[in-house]
Design a protein around this motif. Structure first.
Motif, short mmCIF file in Angstrom:
data_model
loop_
_atom_site.label_atom_id
_atom_site.label_comp_id
_atom_site.label_asym_id
_atom_site.label_seq_id
_atom_site.Cartn_x
_atom_site.Cartn_y
_atom_site.Cartn_z
N GLU A 214 -2.70 9.89 1.55
CA GLU A 214 -2.54 9.36 2.91
C GLU A 214 -1.23 8.62 3.12
N ALA A 215 -0.23 8.93 2.29
CA ALA A 215 1.12 8.47 2.60
C ALA A 215 1.70 9.35 3.70
N ARG A 216 2.88 8.99 4.17
CA ARG A 216 3.59 9.81 5.15
C ARG A 216 4.81 10.41 4.43
N ASP B 297 0.83 -1.20 0.00
CA ASP B 297 0.00 0.00 0.00
C ASP B 297 0.86 1.25 0.00
N THR C 4 5.95 5.46 4.36
CA THR C 4 6.81 6.65 4.47
C THR C 4 7.55 6.82 3.15
N ALA D 256 -0.78 4.16 1.03
CA ALA D 256 -1.30 4.75 2.26
C ALA D 256 -0.51 4.24 3.46
N ASP D 257 -0.09 5.16 4.31
CA ASP D 257 0.69 4.88 5.53
C ASP D 257 2.15 4.54 5.27
#
Length: 303
Positions: A164-166, A138, A143, A140-141
């Motif tokens: 919604e990635a970091r 994913d 880094t 999302a989340d």
């Protein structure tokens, strides 16, 4: 508006629809790579459409030139054009266009889209468990570390935050406003390498950045990290990258730029299923090309 069809000399690839629009309003010639034919073409040019323009010395031969449309014009070209009252049109879409392609490569690499597509086309589904073989990661989340927060990197950071990635980045300049507007963290290089699931290279190529991502930097990445490069090939040490891909230090790579372009048919990168490759087309879209074509035709009075 004038009814005369200007001569436009082209030194770039164009989307077919953008080329069609240009051909409806101008007499189009390709710029030869060298020799007297190149000089003759420049002498006929009223408009010039190119990724980057010829140097000031060559442009001095273009006595009829009235407008230039380019991805980016160096200061010397802008100065020379201003002195001759030649209009310069630069792309305003390019940086977002390349950022979008960077995101496309990142997603295609994380989700293993090209090898899964090839497996289906080869008839391996449903006889094989392709979901297991080509299951990905994913965004999302995850880094995502962006090496260089210039015109491309900054736009990419905003896209990553929306998905919604970091996102985090490193750059020579403190950029608190970019941190505030994107939610990305500005960190030092050691932190970026040690904590990123994906490393995106967005540095310009110069003497200081050539080989900036080499064996030492790749060794400091998290095991199983993904590398994406849409900047310039020589920013990444290709030999070190190949070694990291083969030994598993890098899980995958998404590459739009390469040390040698075009890649040779027997280039070792082409044998790796965990590498997604495109032919340096990060800035090649209909919209990006039309912006230059329309701007040039307007400047020449034919729009």
């Amino acid at each position: 508006m004038t009814n005369a069809r200007p001569v436009v000399v082209v030194d770039m690839s164009l989307h077919p629809l953008a080329e069609e629009r240009l051909l409806t309003s101008a007499d189009v010639e390709r710029l030869p790579p060298c020799g007297p034919a190149r000089t003759d073409a420049l002498a006929r040019a009223e408009g010039l459409l190119a990724y980057g323009p010829p140097g000031p010395d060559e442009l001095a031969c273009a006595a009829r030139l009235r407008a230039i449309a380019v991805h980016l014009a160096p200061p010397a070209i802008r100065d020379a054009a201003r002195a001759r009252d030649v209009t310069v049109i630069e792309s305003t879409r390019l940086w977002r266009t390349v950022a979008e392609h960077t995101l496309a490569l990142l997603l295609a690499t994380l989700r293993r889209v090209p090898p899964a597509d090839a497996a289906v086309r080869a008839g391996r589904w449903p006889t094989e468990d392709l979901k297991q073989r080509y299951s990905g990661r994913d965004l999302a989340d995850a880094t995502v570390g962006v090496l260089g927060a210039g015109r491309i990197g900054a736009r990419l950071l905003r896209m990553l935050a929306a998905l919604e990635a970091r996102p985090q980045f490193t750059d020579d300049r403190p950029m608190p406003e970019l941190e505030r507007s994107t939610g990305a963290r500005q960190v030092d290089l050691d932190t970026l390498l040690a904590t990123s699931d994906v490393l995106v290279v967005a540095l310009p190529l110069d003497d200081s950045t050539r080989g900036a991502v080499g064996a030492a930097e790749l060794a400091r990445l998290r095991p199983g990290a993904t590398l994406v490069n849409t900047a310039r090939g020589p920013v990444v040490d290709e030999v070190a990258m190949l070694a990291a891909l083969r030994d598993g230090r890098l899980a995958a790579a998404g590459l739009d730029v390469h040390g040698d372009e075009p890649l040779a048919a027997d280039h070792p990168l082409l044998a790796l299923e965990n590498v997604v490759i495109t032919p340096h087309l990060g800035g090649s879209t209909l919209e990006c090309d039309l912006e230059l074509v329309d701007g040039l035709l307007e400047a020449l009075g034919t729009a």
